[in-house]
Motif scaffolding. Structure first.
Motif, short mmCIF file in Angstrom:
data_model
loop_
_atom_site.label_atom_id
_atom_site.label_comp_id
_atom_site.label_asym_id
_atom_site.label_seq_id
_atom_site.Cartn_x
_atom_site.Cartn_y
_atom_site.Cartn_z
N ASP A 90 18.18 -4.93 5.69
CA ASP A 90 17.74 -4.94 4.30
C ASP A 90 16.33 -4.37 4.15
O ASP A 90 15.53 -4.85 3.36
CB ASP A 90 17.82 -6.35 3.70
N ILE A 91 16.05 -3.35 4.91
CA ILE A 91 14.79 -2.61 4.75
C ILE A 91 14.84 -1.87 3.42
O ILE A 91 13.85 -1.76 2.71
CB ILE A 91 14.57 -1.63 5.91
N VAL A 92 16.02 -1.37 3.07
CA VAL A 92 16.23 -0.75 1.77
C VAL A 92 17.01 -1.71 0.88
O VAL A 92 17.53 -2.72 1.33
CB VAL A 92 16.97 0.59 1.90
N ASP A 93 17.07 -1.36 -0.38
CA ASP A 93 17.83 -2.15 -1.35
C ASP A 93 19.00 -1.30 -1.83
O ASP A 93 18.81 -0.15 -2.23
CB ASP A 93 16.93 -2.55 -2.52
N LYS A 148 10.66 7.18 6.23
CA LYS A 148 9.20 7.22 6.34
C LYS A 148 8.67 6.04 7.14
O LYS A 148 7.75 6.17 7.94
CB LYS A 148 8.58 7.24 4.94
N LEU A 149 9.27 4.86 6.91
CA LEU A 149 8.85 3.68 7.66
C LEU A 149 9.16 3.87 9.14
O LEU A 149 8.32 3.59 10.00
CB LEU A 149 9.55 2.44 7.11
N ALA A 150 10.35 4.35 9.43
CA ALA A 150 10.76 4.55 10.83
C ALA A 150 9.85 5.56 11.53
O ALA A 150 9.46 5.36 12.70
CB ALA A 150 12.21 5.02 10.89
N LYS A 159 19.80 10.36 9.98
CA LYS A 159 18.44 10.62 9.51
C LYS A 159 17.44 9.67 10.15
O LYS A 159 16.32 10.06 10.49
CB LYS A 159 18.38 10.49 7.99
N LEU A 160 17.84 8.42 10.33
CA LEU A 160 16.95 7.46 10.97
C LEU A 160 16.68 7.83 12.42
O LEU A 160 15.53 7.82 12.88
CB LEU A 160 17.54 6.04 10.89
N GLU A 161 17.74 8.17 13.15
CA GLU A 161 17.56 8.42 14.58
C GLU A 161 16.82 9.72 14.85
O GLU A 161 16.26 9.90 15.94
CB GLU A 161 18.92 8.39 15.29
N GLY A 204 0.83 -1.19 0.00
CA GLY A 204 0.00 0.00 0.00
C GLY A 204 0.87 1.25 0.00
O GLY A 204 2.09 1.18 0.18
N GLU A 205 0.25 2.39 -0.19
CA GLU A 205 1.00 3.64 -0.22
C GLU A 205 1.68 3.87 1.11
O GLU A 205 1.05 3.82 2.18
CB GLU A 205 0.06 4.81 -0.55
N ASN A 206 2.99 4.11 1.07
CA ASN A 206 3.79 4.31 2.28
C ASN A 206 3.63 3.15 3.27
O ASN A 206 3.65 3.33 4.49
CB ASN A 206 3.44 5.63 2.96
N ASN A 207 3.44 1.96 2.73
CA ASN A 207 3.30 0.73 3.54
C ASN A 207 2.12 0.81 4.51
O ASN A 207 2.17 0.28 5.63
CB ASN A 207 4.59 0.43 4.31
N LYS A 208 1.04 1.40 4.04
CA LYS A 208 -0.13 1.61 4.90
C LYS A 208 -0.67 0.30 5.45
O LYS A 208 -0.98 0.18 6.64
CB LYS A 208 -1.22 2.35 4.12
N ARG A 209 -0.82 -0.72 4.58
CA ARG A 209 -1.41 -1.99 5.02
C ARG A 209 -0.53 -2.68 6.06
O ARG A 209 -1.01 -3.26 7.03
CB ARG A 209 -1.64 -2.91 3.83
N LEU A 210 0.78 -2.64 5.83
CA LEU A 210 1.71 -3.25 6.78
C LEU A 210 1.67 -2.52 8.12
O LEU A 210 1.57 -3.16 9.18
CB LEU A 210 3.13 -3.20 6.21
N LEU A 211 1.71 -1.22 8.09
CA LEU A 211 1.73 -0.45 9.33
C LEU A 211 0.42 -0.56 10.11
O LEU A 211 0.44 -0.63 11.35
CB LEU A 211 2.04 1.02 9.02
#
Length: 414
Positions: free
Chosen positions: A190-193, A204-206, A263-265, A167-174
């Motif tokens: 390996d959240i990113v490739d 955005k996921l974080a 950036k993540l933190e 889903g958009e911006n991982n809506k369904r997962l979140l």
């Protein structure tokens, strides 16, 4: 008559002569001779002086030659003129079989070809069905026990997304992660490739995960490739820092500037690089240790002190060890890795064969579990549960019988 062997129609001319030869043989031979030998020979070559006939029969060539040579020479003289010599060579071929056997062989060939097409069609159907099924993820629940747990502690593991979006911006997962009400969320790499190097995806996921529960991020090989310009094995690390076993500083790697981590933190997620973090949830104290140097050659040399402090200090705390690859658990056998260990990387073997399990991993080869590899599911490591996630990446069309998964672990007292 002569055949021009340089002629493009040479094969067609041979076939034409073969047809005419059989017709003449039928006219000149008696019925018994024809029935016995007609299907056992053919012209394979013609030049100025000689005609070569291949004999495919099951009888000895001498017997065929004795029975048919005179008649064949008469046919050749009638067809091509006087003066040609006849050469008869013996070859094995299904044409030597009787008509019924030949018919059965043809039927078998059609059957085999048909089965090949059926198998191809079935394989395509399986791949497509799995590809469609892999557009969503399943949830795998594990229950583990620890005498240190006073109440249920729920840990959600997110691994190997490789920039996949549900889903958009991982809506369904979140949304599903939030519904499951975790106490801790741990991303095991390996959240990113590395091919995309999309830091914004991870950020955005974080940002969303930290709103649900305290969250941690451990680098996988794709993050490492994106951030560092060298492999994190002992040889390359020592070369980078000019270390040897006498002057090695295991904290040197952590001092390299890492804009990815910064950036993540800023989102509130904690990036663990050969270090632990301690939190309290439901009146329980939990130590989470994240491994950066996951290569077995560099694990102890660049994390021994930090890992020892994590293991041997505050032993009443629940200990959760998070790492991307499972290799150190396969390589070493210490007394204690933690109360729960989490890793990913293997994608569950990509293809899972019923009964036989994971088909292949790059490091373990075919059926890696049979050689002791930790590939998918729950294992025992130093007497405690190790969970290897199949990961959430769903772009691989060959991911068969191995739907992407969200891992949910409940730690209970018993």
């Amino acid at each position: 008559m002569e055949i021009n062997m340089n002629n493009k129609n040479y094969i067609e001319e041979i076939e034409n002569y073969q047809k005419q030869l059989k017709e003449l043989f039928c006219e000149l031979a008696d019925a018994e001779l024809y029935d016995t030998w007609a299907d056992t020979f053919e012209i394979v070559d013609v030049d100025k002086k000689r005609v070569t006939i291949a004999y495919y029969g099951i009888e000895k060539r001498k017997k065929f030659k004795k029975a048919c040579k005179k008649t064949l020479l008469s046919c050749i003289n009638s067809l091509m003129g006087e003066g040609k010599k006849l050469k008869i060579s013996k070859k094995k071929n299904y044409k030597a079989l009787n008509p019924k056997a030949k018919k059965n062989i043809k039927a078998l060939k059609f059957f085999i070809v048909g089965m090949i097409f059926v198998c191809i069609a079935a394989a395509i159907a399986v791949v497509m069905c799995n590809y469609i099924g892999n557009r969503t993820f399943r949830e795998t629940f594990y229950s583990v026990s620890s005498i240190k747990a006073d109440s249920q502690l729920r840990v959600i593991q997110i691994s190997d997304l490789h920039n996949t979006s549900y889903g958009e911006n991982n809506k369904r997962l979140l949304e599903r992660v939030e519904e499951l009400k975790p106490d801790i969320i741990i991303c095991t790499g390996d959240i990113v490739d590395s091919a995309k190097n999309d830091i914004d995806y991870a950020v955005k996921l974080a940002e969303s995960l930290v709103k649900i529960a305290p969250s941690y991020y451990v680098y996988g090989n794709n993050e490492v490739e994106s951030i560092y310009d060298f492999p994190l094995n002992e040889k390359e690390l020592d070369k980078k820092f000019k270390f040897n076993e006498n002057n090695r500083d295991e904290t040197a790697l952590l001092k390299i500037k890492d804009s990815f981590e910064e950036k993540l933190e800023k989102t509130g997620i904690k990036v663990l690089k050969n270090e632990k973090d301690t939190i309290t949830a439901k009146n329980m104290t939990i130590d989470v240790y994240g491994v950066l140097t996951s290569n077995p050659s560099s694990f102890w040399s660049y994390s021994e002190k930090a890992f020892a402090d994590y293991i041997y200090e505050n032993t009443d705390n629940i200990k959760i060890t998070a790492i991307h690859e499972p290799f150190i658990f396969e390589e070493f056998q210490p007394e204690f890795w933690g109360d729960l260990m989490l890793c990913g990387h293997t994608h569950g073997g990509v293809v899972r064969v019923p009964v036989l399990g994971p088909l292949y991993t790059h490091e373990g080869g075919l059926f890696p579990e049979r050689s002791g590899g930790f590939v998918y599911g729950r294992y025992d490591a130093a007497g405690k549960p190790l969970i290897v996630s199949g990961g959430l990446e769903n772009k691989d069309v060959f991911r068969i019988n191995n739907q992407p998964e969200l891992v949910v672990i409940d730690i209970n007292k018993f």
